[in-house]
Motif scaffolding. Structure first.
Motif, PDB file in Angstrom:
ATOM      1  N   VAL A  60       0.842  -1.205   0.000  1.00 23.27           N
ATOM      2  CA  VAL A  60       0.000   0.000   0.000  1.00 23.27           C
ATOM      3  C   VAL A  60       0.871   1.246   0.000  1.00 23.27           C
ATOM      4  CG1 VAL A  60      -1.673   1.335   1.338  1.00 23.27           C
ATOM      5  CG2 VAL A  60      -1.938  -1.148   1.137  1.00 23.27           C
ATOM      6  N   ARG A  61       1.888   1.247   0.806  1.00 25.35           N
ATOM      7  CA  ARG A  61       2.759   2.412   0.947  1.00 25.35           C
ATOM      8  C   ARG A  61       3.512   2.727  -0.347  1.00 25.35           C
ATOM      9  NH1 ARG A  61       4.429   3.632   6.254  1.00 25.35           N
ATOM     10  NH2 ARG A  61       6.628   3.648   5.678  1.00 25.35           N
ATOM     11  N   ARG A  62       3.869   1.713  -1.101  1.00 23.12           N
ATOM     12  CA  ARG A  62       4.623   1.930  -2.338  1.00 23.12           C
ATOM     13  C   ARG A  62       3.808   2.646  -3.413  1.00 23.12           C
ATOM     14  NH1 ARG A  62       8.221  -3.629  -3.220  1.00 23.12           N
ATOM     15  NH2 ARG A  62       9.629  -3.268  -1.444  1.00 23.12           N
ATOM     16  N   GLN A  63       2.508   2.722  -3.203  1.00 14.90           N
ATOM     17  CA  GLN A  63       1.665   3.433  -4.160  1.00 14.90           C
ATOM     18  C   GLN A  63       1.713   4.944  -3.938  1.00 14.90           C
ATOM     19  OE1 GLN A  63      -2.183   1.411  -5.210  1.00 14.90           O
ATOM     20  NE2 GLN A  63      -1.628   0.069  -3.487  1.00 14.90           N
ATOM     21  N   LYS A  64       2.447   5.388  -2.909  1.00 14.62           N
ATOM     22  CA  LYS A  64       2.659   6.827  -2.651  1.00 14.62           C
ATOM     23  C   LYS A  64       4.161   7.091  -2.580  1.00 14.62           C
ATOM     24  CE  LYS A  64      -0.375   9.220  -1.895  1.00 14.62           C
ATOM     25  NZ  LYS A  64      -1.276  10.013  -2.780  1.00 14.62           N
ATOM     26  N   PRO A  65       4.876   6.880  -3.683  1.00 15.30           N
ATOM     27  CA  PRO A  65       6.345   7.008  -3.666  1.00 15.30           C
ATOM     28  C   PRO A  65       6.834   8.426  -3.415  1.00 15.30           C
ATOM     29  CG  PRO A  65       5.548   6.792  -5.918  1.00 15.30           C
ATOM     30  CD  PRO A  65       4.376   6.530  -5.025  1.00 15.30           C
ATOM     31  N   ASP A  66       5.986   9.420  -3.637  1.00 17.03           N
ATOM     32  CA  ASP A  66       6.410  10.810  -3.470  1.00 17.03           C
ATOM     33  C   ASP A  66       6.345  11.279  -2.021  1.00 17.03           C
ATOM     34  OD1 ASP A  66       3.642  10.403  -3.775  1.00 17.03           O
ATOM     35  OD2 ASP A  66       3.313  12.547  -4.134  1.00 17.03           O
ATOM     36  N   ILE A  67       5.783  10.468  -1.120  1.00 20.48           N
ATOM     37  CA  ILE A  67       5.660  10.843   0.290  1.00 20.48           C
ATOM     38  C   ILE A  67       6.810  10.225   1.072  1.00 20.48           C
ATOM     39  CG2 ILE A  67       4.190  10.798   2.339  1.00 20.48           C
ATOM     40  CD1 ILE A  67       3.055  12.418   0.030  1.00 20.48           C
ATOM     41  N   ALA A  68       7.599  11.069   1.741  1.00 20.07           N
ATOM     42  CA  ALA A  68       8.776  10.580   2.466  1.00 20.07           C
ATOM     43  C   ALA A  68       8.434  10.015   3.837  1.00 20.07           C
ATOM     44  CB  ALA A  68       9.803  11.710   2.613  1.00 20.07           C
ATOM     45  N   ASP A  69       7.420  10.568   4.486  1.00 18.45           N
ATOM     46  CA  ASP A  69       7.062  10.141   5.842  1.00 18.45           C
ATOM     47  C   ASP A  69       5.653   9.554   5.819  1.00 18.45           C
ATOM     48  OD1 ASP A  69       6.696   9.738   8.511  1.00 18.45           O
ATOM     49  OD2 ASP A  69       6.851  11.837   9.108  1.00 18.45           O
ATOM     50  N   LYS A  70       5.562   8.242   5.867  1.00 15.70           N
ATOM     51  CA  LYS A  70       4.258   7.567   5.775  1.00 15.70           C
ATOM     52  C   LYS A  70       3.923   6.767   7.034  1.00 15.70           C
ATOM     53  CE  LYS A  70       5.885   6.050   1.832  1.00 15.70           C
ATOM     54  NZ  LYS A  70       6.133   5.489   0.485  1.00 15.70           N
ATOM     55  N   THR A  71       4.658   7.028   8.115  1.00 14.62           N
ATOM     56  CA  THR A  71       4.454   6.285   9.364  1.00 14.62           C
ATOM     57  C   THR A  71       4.149   7.238  10.514  1.00 14.62           C
ATOM     58  OG1 THR A  71       6.017   4.583   8.654  1.00 14.62           O
ATOM     59  CG2 THR A  71       5.476   4.657  10.998  1.00 14.62           C
ATOM     60  N   TYR A  72       3.138   6.898  11.302  1.00  7.31           N
ATOM     61  CA  TYR A  72       2.844   7.632  12.538  1.00  7.31           C
ATOM     62  C   TYR A  72       3.121   6.663  13.682  1.00  7.31           C
ATOM     63  CZ  TYR A  72       0.451  10.834  15.754  1.00  7.31           C
ATOM     64  OH  TYR A  72       0.146  11.711  16.773  1.00  7.31           O
ATOM     65  N   HIS A  73       4.217   6.906  14.391  1.00  6.89           N
ATOM     66  CA  HIS A  73       4.647   6.021  15.484  1.00  6.89           C
ATOM     67  C   HIS A  73       4.228   6.644  16.809  1.00  6.89           C
ATOM     68  CE1 HIS A  73       8.241   3.939  17.741  1.00  6.89           C
ATOM     69  NE2 HIS A  73       7.052   3.477  18.120  1.00  6.89           N
ATOM     70  N   LEU A  74       3.344   5.960  17.516  1.00  4.72           N
ATOM     71  CA  LEU A  74       2.815   6.456  18.793  1.00  4.72           C
ATOM     72  C   LEU A  74       3.261   5.548  19.928  1.00  4.72           C
ATOM     73  CD1 LEU A  74       0.886   8.487  20.225  1.00  4.72           C
ATOM     74  CD2 LEU A  74      -0.953   6.814  19.852  1.00  4.72           C
ATOM     75  N   ILE A 124       2.423   1.783  18.817  1.00  4.30           N
ATOM     76  CA  ILE A 124       1.478   1.647  17.716  1.00  4.30           C
ATOM     77  C   ILE A 124       2.123   2.258  16.488  1.00  4.30           C
ATOM     78  CG2 ILE A 124      -0.895   1.990  16.912  1.00  4.30           C
ATOM     79  CD1 ILE A 124      -1.568   2.901  19.806  1.00  4.30           C
ATOM     80  N   ALA A 125       2.230   1.485  15.407  1.00  6.90           N
ATOM     81  CA  ALA A 125       2.789   1.973  14.147  1.00  6.90           C
ATOM     82  C   ALA A 125       1.664   2.045  13.121  1.00  6.90           C
ATOM     83  CB  ALA A 125       3.902   1.056  13.666  1.00  6.90           C
ATOM     84  N   PHE A 126       1.169   3.258  12.888  1.00 11.56           N
ATOM     85  CA  PHE A 126       0.092   3.463  11.916  1.00 11.56           C
ATOM     86  C   PHE A 126       0.687   3.672  10.531  1.00 11.56           C
ATOM     87  CE2 PHE A 126      -1.691   5.219  15.900  1.00 11.56           C
ATOM     88  CZ  PHE A 126      -2.867   4.487  15.995  1.00 11.56           C
ATOM     89  N   ASN A 127       0.090   3.056   9.529  1.00  8.13           N
ATOM     90  CA  ASN A 127       0.409   3.378   8.144  1.00  8.13           C
ATOM     91  C   ASN A 127      -0.450   4.585   7.781  1.00  8.13           C
ATOM     92  OD1 ASN A 127       1.013   3.479   5.429  1.00  8.13           O
ATOM     93  ND2 ASN A 127      -0.204   1.681   4.880  1.00  8.13           N
ATOM     94  N   LYS A 128       0.178   5.730   7.506  1.00  9.22           N
ATOM     95  CA  LYS A 128      -0.576   6.948   7.201  1.00  9.22           C
ATOM     96  C   LYS A 128      -1.392   6.833   5.916  1.00  9.22           C
ATOM     97  CE  LYS A 128       2.573  10.340   9.325  1.00  9.22           C
ATOM     98  NZ  LYS A 128       3.363  11.564   9.023  1.00  9.22           N
ATOM     99  N   VAL A 129      -1.023   5.895   5.054  1.00  6.93           N
ATOM    100  CA  VAL A 129      -1.695   5.746   3.761  1.00  6.93           C
ATOM    101  C   VAL A 129      -2.922   4.849   3.916  1.00  6.93           C
ATOM    102  CG1 VAL A 129      -1.440   5.112   1.340  1.00  6.93           C
ATOM    103  CG2 VAL A 129       0.555   5.933   2.641  1.00  6.93           C
ATOM    104  N   HIS A 130      -4.095   5.383   3.597  1.00  5.45           N
ATOM    105  CA  HIS A 130      -5.324   4.587   3.696  1.00  5.45           C
ATOM    106  C   HIS A 130      -5.258   3.437   2.685  1.00  5.45           C
ATOM    107  CE1 HIS A 130      -9.569   3.477   3.531  1.00  5.45           C
ATOM    108  NE2 HIS A 130      -9.731   4.144   4.669  1.00  5.45           N
ATOM    109  N   PRO A 131      -5.592   2.206   3.101  1.00 12.06           N
ATOM    110  CA  PRO A 131      -5.437   1.046   2.209  1.00 12.06           C
ATOM    111  C   PRO A 131      -6.341   1.053   0.979  1.00 12.06           C
ATOM    112  CG  PRO A 131      -6.606   0.438   4.213  1.00 12.06           C
ATOM    113  CD  PRO A 131      -6.076   1.822   4.429  1.00 12.06           C
ATOM    114  N   GLU A 132      -7.403   1.837   0.985  1.00 10.62           N
ATOM    115  CA  GLU A 132      -8.305   1.874  -0.167  1.00 10.62           C
ATOM    116  C   GLU A 132      -8.240   3.197  -0.923  1.00 10.62           C
ATOM    117  OE1 GLU A 132     -12.203   0.823   1.131  1.00 10.62           O
ATOM    118  OE2 GLU A 132     -11.624  -1.175   1.829  1.00 10.62           O
ATOM    119  N   THR A 133      -8.361   4.297  -0.202  1.00  8.85           N
ATOM    120  CA  THR A 133      -8.368   5.609  -0.867  1.00  8.85           C
ATOM    121  C   THR A 133      -6.973   6.111  -1.186  1.00  8.85           C
ATOM    122  OG1 THR A 133      -8.272   6.874   1.198  1.00  8.85           O
ATOM    123  CG2 THR A 133     -10.461   6.187   0.427  1.00  8.85           C
TER     124      THR A 133
END
Length: 372
Positions: A60-74, A124-133
């Protein structure tokens, strides 16, 4: 409990797979894994499903190659004794509340709790990229969200109350900085910072509507505020050169947070192409005013402003006195009882607000009869 976002380090690649493996392994010295789960992945929900889940998340994350920070680590830290009060279902429910509040309810994530002596905490490691949208979510003013959910979870599960950095210890947004208090102590005029804080609520409302740097500049322009870079940060400046840190208005106005919203800073255009919908009426502009108001103050203030027009023609003691409202009142006290009343009023105000603020001066000398 204290919830803290672990930001991405500059120059270090965003490696979600490495973070997921770290959470599952509890690699720190003396640390061990307590509970572990995966959410919103077709691969499964348990630790044995981690390998496939990380590959699924990475796809999922590879579909947003232009975004450098795709992780929200809480990281959520609990007080000693809280561990015994919480089941795995409770921990999963707490994690879900944070996810929902941050806008990550439907996002893929890996979560686990670690035990290290009395330091019980959750990763908690959130993937910032929504899996569908595939929309990338960056929560706005997340420190407020985290504090709110932490207090709610403490009450719900009977946990120890731990206000942390954002509750009670946060700087009062209405407190003037030492520089602003110093300005008011030496001029007896309202500082630029007081003007900004007076309109704080509506300024923030207008800034929240801005979609780019130029709209942000326009949202501030009606209050006579200019947004500029200074050092490693950002300041709000008045037309007469007074300045305050942008973050003193609100944390959301820091250079880091504004650039996350609008991109790299852009200076205000000299001549905006069109009138912005965020334009604020000119009556909100900053104008130095007497710090203390009195029924007859306007008449004396008008006399002060009128006399200032001739300041360049009077390079004398009288001319220098016209440089500030304070010195003008001290001069006028010889012949105008009202000026003496205002001096006394300022003395009482400053005596109540100046102690401990870092302003250095001799109060007795300032207000002695010899001075006036």
């Amino acid at each position: 409990m204290i919830a803290t976002k672990i930001g991405k380090k500059s120059g270090v690649p965003d490696n979600y797979i490495r973070l997921g493996e770290y959470i599952a392994a509890a690699e720190e010295k003396g640390e061990k894994l307590h509970q572990f789960w995966i959410r919103n992945c077709d691969a499964g929900t348990n630790i044995e499903d981690l390998g496939l889940a990380l590959l699924e998340i990475e796809a999922v994350r590879r579909q947003k190659p232009d975004i450098a920070d795709k992780t929200y680590h809480l990281v959520v830290s609990f007080r000693p004794g809280d561990q015994d009060k919480l089941t795995k279902d409770d921990l999963v429910a707490i994690e879900a509340e944070y996810a929902k509040a941050l806008g990550y309810g439907d996002h893929q994530r890996v979560a686990g709790t670690h035990i290290n002596t009395n330091n019980f905490h959750m990763h908690i490691a959130f993937n910032k990229v929504h899996p569908e949208t595939l929309k990338v979510i960056n929560p706005y003013r997340d420190f407020k969200i985290l504090a709110k959910i932490s207090r709610e979870m403490e009450r719900k599960y009977g946990l120890a109350i731990d206000p942390g950095m954002t509750d009670g210890k946060e700087r009062d947004p209405n407190t003037l900085s030492p520089a602003a208090r110093n300005y008011e102590a030496h001029t007896w005029q309202e500082s630029f910072q007081r003007h900004v804080l007076k309109h704080r609520k509506e300024i923030l409302e207008n800034l929240a509507k801005a979609k780019n740097w130029q709209e942000a500049h326009q949202a501030l322009a009606g209050y006579d505020i200019h947004l500029k870079l200074r050092g490693n940060g950002m300041v709000l400046m008045s037309s007469d050169g007074q300045a305050m840190k942008a973050s003193q208005l609100d944390r959301s106005c820091s250079k880091k947070n504004l650039e996350e919203r609008f991109g790299v800073f852009e200076a205000q255009q000299a001549k905006p192409r069109m009138k912005s919908k965020h334009h604020v009426r000119a009556k909100r502009r900053y104008q130095p005013r007497p710090l203390v108001r009195h029924g007859n103050t306007p008449a004396l203030w008008r006399r002060y402003l009128g006399n200032r027009k001739v300041i360049h023609q009077q390079p004398s003691v009288t001319g220098r006195a016209l440089r500030s409202w304070k010195l003008f009142l001290l001069m006028e006290a010889y012949q105008d009882p009202l000026a003496l009343v205002l001096i006394t009023a300022h003395r009482e105000l400053l005596a109540a607000t100046l102690p401990g603020n870092g302003v250095v001066h001799d109060k007795k000398r300032m207000f002695s009869k010899r001075t006036i």
